[in-house]
Design a protein around this motif. Sequence first.
Motif, PDB file in Angstrom:
ATOM      1  N   LEU A   9       0.808  -1.220   0.000  1.00  0.00           N
ATOM      2  CA  LEU A   9       0.000   0.000   0.000  1.00  0.00           C
ATOM      3  C   LEU A   9       0.844   1.275   0.000  1.00  0.00           C
ATOM      4  O   LEU A   9       0.587   2.172  -0.798  1.00  0.00           O
ATOM      5  N   PRO A  10       1.877   1.398   0.835  1.00  0.00           N
ATOM      6  CA  PRO A  10       2.716   2.601   0.754  1.00  0.00           C
ATOM      7  C   PRO A  10       3.471   2.721  -0.574  1.00  0.00           C
ATOM      8  O   PRO A  10       3.635   3.822  -1.102  1.00  0.00           O
ATOM      9  N   ALA A  11       3.919   1.594  -1.133  1.00  0.00           N
ATOM     10  CA  ALA A  11       4.629   1.636  -2.417  1.00  0.00           C
ATOM     11  C   ALA A  11       3.694   2.091  -3.533  1.00  0.00           C
ATOM     12  O   ALA A  11       4.089   2.855  -4.412  1.00  0.00           O
ATOM     13  N   ALA A  12       2.445   1.640  -3.495  1.00  0.00           N
ATOM     14  CA  ALA A  12       1.471   2.063  -4.506  1.00  0.00           C
ATOM     15  C   ALA A  12       1.145   3.543  -4.348  1.00  0.00           C
ATOM     16  O   ALA A  12       1.021   4.273  -5.335  1.00  0.00           O
ATOM     17  N   ALA A  13       1.010   3.997  -3.111  1.00  0.00           N
ATOM     18  CA  ALA A  13       0.716   5.412  -2.863  1.00  0.00           C
ATOM     19  C   ALA A  13       1.881   6.294  -3.297  1.00  0.00           C
ATOM     20  O   ALA A  13       1.672   7.403  -3.799  1.00  0.00           O
ATOM     21  N   GLU A  14       3.098   5.813  -3.123  1.00  0.00           N
ATOM     22  CA  GLU A  14       4.284   6.587  -3.489  1.00  0.00           C
ATOM     23  C   GLU A  14       4.346   6.881  -4.986  1.00  0.00           C
ATOM     24  O   GLU A  14       4.807   7.926  -5.404  1.00  0.00           O
ATOM     25  N   THR A  15       3.852   5.955  -5.793  1.00  0.00           N
ATOM     26  CA  THR A  15       3.867   6.170  -7.243  1.00  0.00           C
ATOM     27  C   THR A  15       2.598   6.848  -7.738  1.00  0.00           C
ATOM     28  O   THR A  15       2.465   7.089  -8.942  1.00  0.00           O
ATOM     29  N   GLY A  16       1.681   7.146  -6.830  1.00  0.00           N
ATOM     30  CA  GLY A  16       0.477   7.879  -7.205  1.00  0.00           C
ATOM     31  C   GLY A  16      -0.586   7.054  -7.884  1.00  0.00           C
ATOM     32  O   GLY A  16      -1.418   7.592  -8.622  1.00  0.00           O
ATOM     33  N   LEU A  17      -0.604   5.746  -7.647  1.00  0.00           N
ATOM     34  CA  LEU A  17      -1.624   4.895  -8.250  1.00  0.00           C
ATOM     35  C   LEU A  17      -2.970   5.123  -7.560  1.00  0.00           C
ATOM     36  O   LEU A  17      -3.041   5.285  -6.340  1.00  0.00           O
TER      37      LEU A  17
END
Length: 169
Positions: A9-17
């Motif tokens: 979840l944090p990795a997805a949020a970091e890329t703006g998905l």
Amino acid sequence: MDVFSRTFLPAAAETGLAVQTVSRHMPIFRRCVGSGDATIMVTRCSRPERPVGDYLLLLTHRRLVVTRQSRVLHRLRLHLNAELRDLSDVTWSPDPRLPGVELAATAIDGVRERFLIRTQHPKQVWQLDTLLHHAFRTRLRTPNERIVATIGNLSAASRTGAPRPVVVH
């Protein structure tokens, strides 16, 4: 919450998905990745040789998973699911002028896969380069042989004084 969910979840949020995109792809990722595997990167990507279709790339410490969503019907399909150690000839080319990184690897079936990961800012190109270096160069070392025990032929060992090593791969 397991390790995969905590890191995905944090990795997805970091890329703006978008949350809708993440939740649509999550069932496929769950089937491919173990609950104890930590996410390194989740990002959109494209294929230079096939520009039609949207791809989502998930890189964990153990696996590379790529899903594809068709443009018309928005159907999701698994495109690539491979353990990192099964990928060969992994290369990536950071290009801050695009800005983006082209990632290429040969899967276990011999098919050469190429993905273009675009970034919003040229600085992110070098962040991607660091993540890919960590995943493919630092963590994937061929295991060296190690001696776990020595077994000597009693008569030969007493004559030569050198025990024979038992090697484990």
